[in-house]
Enzyme design. Structure first.
Site, PDB file in Angstrom:
ATOM      1  N   ALA A   1       3.014  -0.862   5.295  1.00 20.41           N
ATOM      2  CA  ALA A   1       3.030  -1.301   3.894  1.00 20.41           C
ATOM      3  C   ALA A   1       4.425  -1.125   3.319  1.00 20.41           C
ATOM      4  O   ALA A   1       5.169  -0.219   3.722  1.00 20.41           O
ATOM      5  CB  ALA A   1       2.035  -0.505   3.060  1.00 20.41           C
ATOM      6  N   ASP A   2       4.759  -2.017   2.415  1.00 20.54           N
ATOM      7  CA  ASP A   2       6.016  -1.903   1.670  1.00 20.54           C
ATOM      8  C   ASP A   2       5.780  -1.322   0.288  1.00 20.54           C
ATOM      9  O   ASP A   2       6.715  -0.819  -0.350  1.00 20.54           O
ATOM     10  CB  ASP A   2       6.691  -3.264   1.566  1.00 20.54           C
ATOM     11  N   ARG A   3       4.547  -1.429  -0.190  1.00 23.45           N
ATOM     12  CA  ARG A   3       4.184  -0.826  -1.477  1.00 23.45           C
ATOM     13  C   ARG A   3       2.656  -0.814  -1.555  1.00 23.45           C
ATOM     14  O   ARG A   3       2.011  -1.841  -1.353  1.00 23.45           O
ATOM     15  CB  ARG A   3       4.771  -1.659  -2.621  1.00 23.45           C
TER      16      ARG A   3
END
Ligand code: MRU
Length: 395
Positions: A267-269
């Protein structure tokens, strides 16, 4: 020895990053000597992956300060803001930069010259960030393995199983070991046929190619090959067919009939309600798992793996995540080395693969909605699953 995307010399305070644009054909490190160098390297994706870019950002600030150039804290804060713009979606970079800014503004005056004390403050933060990321990745690996084991036991599953993944979430995207790929690594180290003490065992990984930048094809296969983990590369648009073939009772691909039981992504965020931004193509994998689960009661678990530094509790839902759009030539051209008859890489060329001058939409990420996510695995021993009302509680 594991792959190292980031080399920081703690006594000399010098920073080198593995140029990921050259992988898998050549392994070459480039020197980062300033915040501007880091901005360019992150933007060009010579280093990528949410945790890795945060660590490079933090070390680049140290390297910049180590020049003792008499810049003021005010100017330093402005360059840190500039650095964050290099990749807006991944929250780890802005989290790290905001932490550093908070540390600086709470200890120094903005008119101060950023001298030795400022350097020491940022150095400690950056080194701690790196060390914590590495140890957290091993915890993510363990927690993911436990979740996999408990899930298969509770399903009374027997025999071999496969895992699908997208993008690159391994050593190259982090300080080491990785997040989603870290779980795959730890599972490989403990649950292969030879090592498993259960009625089931981990047989194979299917990394998605991950168009348009091909992080899966170039980087994840490089890491899997390096560690001798059994895998078959697939294009992103083969995911449904693969599951449909492997998970049918008589389906087999390349002598393997190990059904896909887990799709594990990074995940990036991850925002407060669990909506998770990750590499474009992630949402469709979550939707595919949901489709098979509803149609055939397949019980494919969709897992998001990330350190807590990727969780953004200030943002309520995925609708508020800014998705980075990237240049059109990433879709319309390929930049890669020419291979000779023996497969040896030569000069790099850019080739066109689409009609010149066309309009292109190139979002780098998409958002898997929380209702399609079964679990969020972090360094916390507790794996996050939804409550009876379908809500994650991540704080
Ligand atoms: O564009 P990239 O290569 O930086 O995208 C990376 C991803 O989407 C990863 O899955 C994510 O950053 C997690 S890396 C541990």
């Amino acid at each position: 020895m594991s792959l190292q995307a980031i080399k920081f010399d703690r006594s000399l305070k010098t920073l080198q990053i593995l140029d990921q644009l050259l992988l898998p054909y050549s392994t070459s490190y480039i020197e980062i000597t300033s915040i501007e160098d880091a901005y360019q390297a992150i933007k060009k994706m010579q280093v990528r992956g949410a945790p890795a870019i945060a660590i490079v950002g933090a070390f680049a600030i140290v390297v910049q300060l180590n020049k003792l150039e008499n810049i003021t804290v005010k100017d330093l804060l402005a360059s840190i803001d500039y650095l964050v713009e290099s990749r807006p979606t991944a929250v780890n970079l802005s989290n790290a930069c905001n932490d550093i800014k908070d540390l600086l503004t709470s200890t120094f005056s903005t008119s101060d010259v950023a001298g030795q004390q400022v350097l020491d403050t940022v150095f400690k933060y950056a080194v701690d960030l790196y060390d914590a990321d590495l140890s957290n990745n091993f915890k993510i690996g363990e927690n993911g393995l436990n979740y996999i084991t408990e899930t298969l036991r509770s399903q009374n599953f027997k025999g071999p199983f496969s895992i699908m993944t997208i993008c690159n979430t391994g050593s190259l995207a982090t300080s080491g070991h990785g997040t989603a790929l870290g779980i795959i690594r730890t599972t490989f180290q403990n649950l292969t046929k030879e090592k498993s003490s259960e009625d089931f065992w981990f047989e194979k990984v299917y990394p998605c190619e991950t168009r348009p930048y091909n992080q899966g094809a170039k980087l994840t296969t490089y890491e899997l090959d390096y560690e001798k983990i059994t895998f078959s590369l697939i294009c992103d648009n083969m995911a449904t067919s693969l599951i449909s073939t492997l998970n049918s009772t008589d389906g087999s691909i390349r002598n393997s009939s190990a059904p896909v039981k887990f799709i594990i992504v990074g995940a990036d965020r991850i925002v407060k309600n669990g909506d998770s931004a990750n590499k474009i193509g992630t949402f469709q994998l979550a939707a595919i798992a949901d489709f098979f689960n509803k149609r055939n009661a397949e019980q494919i678990k969709f897992i998001v793996a990330a350190p807590r530094t990727t969780i953004d509790l200030k943002t309520e839902t995925g609708a508020d995540i800014v998705i980075e759009e990237r240049p059109s030539n990433e879709l319309t051209t390929l930049n890669a080395p020419v291979l000779d008859v023996n497969g040896t890489a030569g000069e790099k060329l850019t080739v066109g693969i689409a009609t010149p001058g066309i309009d292109v939409w190139n979002p780098a990420f998409d958002i898997a909605p929380h209702d399609l996510i079964d679990s969020i695995v972090t360094e916390d021993t507790k794996v996050y699953i939804k409550d009876s009302e379908g809500n994650f509680k991540l704080d």
